[in-house]
Write an enzyme that holds these catalytic residues in place. Sequence first.
Site, mmCIF file in Angstrom:
data_model
loop_
_atom_site.group_PDB
_atom_site.id
_atom_site.type_symbol
_atom_site.label_atom_id
_atom_site.label_comp_id
_atom_site.label_asym_id
_atom_site.label_seq_id
_atom_site.Cartn_x
_atom_site.Cartn_y
_atom_site.Cartn_z
ATOM 1 N N LYS A 71 0.821 -1.217 0.000
ATOM 2 C CA LYS A 71 0.000 0.000 0.000
ATOM 3 C C LYS A 71 0.854 1.267 0.000
ATOM 4 C CE LYS A 71 -3.732 -2.388 2.508
ATOM 5 N NZ LYS A 71 -4.398 -2.525 3.831
ATOM 6 N N TYR A 195 -6.454 -4.933 -6.341
ATOM 7 C CA TYR A 195 -6.054 -4.839 -4.917
ATOM 8 C C TYR A 195 -5.551 -6.193 -4.398
ATOM 9 C CZ TYR A 195 -6.516 -4.529 0.140
ATOM 10 O OH TYR A 195 -6.266 -4.598 1.490
ATOM 11 N N TYR A 247 -2.166 0.418 11.591
ATOM 12 C CA TYR A 247 -3.591 0.401 11.988
ATOM 13 C C TYR A 247 -3.771 0.937 13.395
ATOM 14 C CZ TYR A 247 -3.176 -2.697 8.017
ATOM 15 O OH TYR A 247 -2.864 -3.226 6.808
HETATM 16 N N1 GLU Z 1 -4.777 -8.222 1.622
HETATM 17 C C1 GLU Z 1 -4.973 -8.032 3.041
HETATM 18 C C2 GLU Z 1 -6.413 -7.644 3.298
HETATM 19 O O1 GLU Z 1 -6.953 -6.901 2.535
HETATM 20 C C3 GLU Z 1 -4.039 -6.972 3.544
HETATM 21 C C4 GLU Z 1 -4.149 -6.715 5.032
HETATM 22 C C5 GLU Z 1 -2.825 -6.422 5.688
HETATM 23 O O2 GLU Z 1 -1.784 -6.802 5.204
HETATM 24 O O3 GLU Z 1 -2.838 -5.776 6.763
HETATM 25 O O4 GLU Z 1 -7.016 -8.060 4.248
#
Ligand code: GLU
Length: 313
Positions: A71, A195, A247
């Site tokens: 990301k 994505y 997060y």
């Molecule tokens: N592809 C994962 C999702 O969308 C990424 C989440 C992550 O790496 O924190 O849940």
Amino acid sequence: MTTDADKLDSVVAAIAAEMTARSERGTVADYIPELARVDANSFGLVVVGADGHVAAAGDTDVPFSVQSVSKVFTLTLALGLVGDRLWQRVGREPSGSPFNSIVQLERERGIPRNPFINAGAIAVTDVILSGHKPREALGEIVRFMRFLADDSSIVIDDAVAASEQRTGFRNIALANYMKSFGVLENPVNYTLGVYFHHCAIAMTCRQLAMAGRFLAHDGKNPTTGLSVVSPERARRINAVMLTCGHYDGSGEFAYRVGLPGKSGVGGGIMAIAPGKASIAVWSPGLDTQGNPLVGQIALEILTKCMGWSIFAA
Ligand code: GLU
């Protein structure tokens, strides 16, 4: 005489030895079934310094699923495409909510809090996709990561992408919800396809640390001097990594590690010591917030030993 490179080499080796021996390692993500197959005992750490010196220890050349670390690169690409207009589609405030939360989206009329929670990253992917076919957008993302890492062998792990595509009901819900507010321009399944696939890019710690170099050096590759983004943009991407990269564990990461960083549920973290180094660590077991447990401890020790916290004088 001990040089900085010698010190870094011995610190990295000592951390890898200590982390490999740890018994408490967190829980490997299993909501994407293919990720559950990874060995929880893996550990790798690579640090690329400003002078190009590479300090590496552990499983540094084993490809793993970068997941949300991708990301950072999609955010960089989307800012390159639409500039600050991106911030009309996605915010830049910490969410204080889990990475796949839907409640905040309802309160904020489909505008995700930041580009690193899942909803925000899906909106960013939609920006990259506009005007292209999904295959072209994905090609652009992979080529960008190969260019940054200086490594043409980086590929998408199709089994991981297919696994998430089969089971990613929460992300499908988030995307449909945003679409209902008009936040996504493209067909939901196209945006999600891109994505899921960019999350499924497989990279080694070495490749990831190389790819992060531009963020540690004012937007430039320190070896070639080639500019990737402006110094101002690099600074701002680092700011969003610091405040939102882990997060609802972002405050804790800033407190303990003191560097901009982005985690992924594949166990990777890319962290940036501005002016000093680009760092990648991999430990597949996650803590309760979905951030790599051992990797965060390793980075805490590294920044302490090297005096690299951005909050230290
Ligand atoms: N592809 C994962 C999702 O969308 C990424 C989440 C992550 O790496 O924190 O849940």
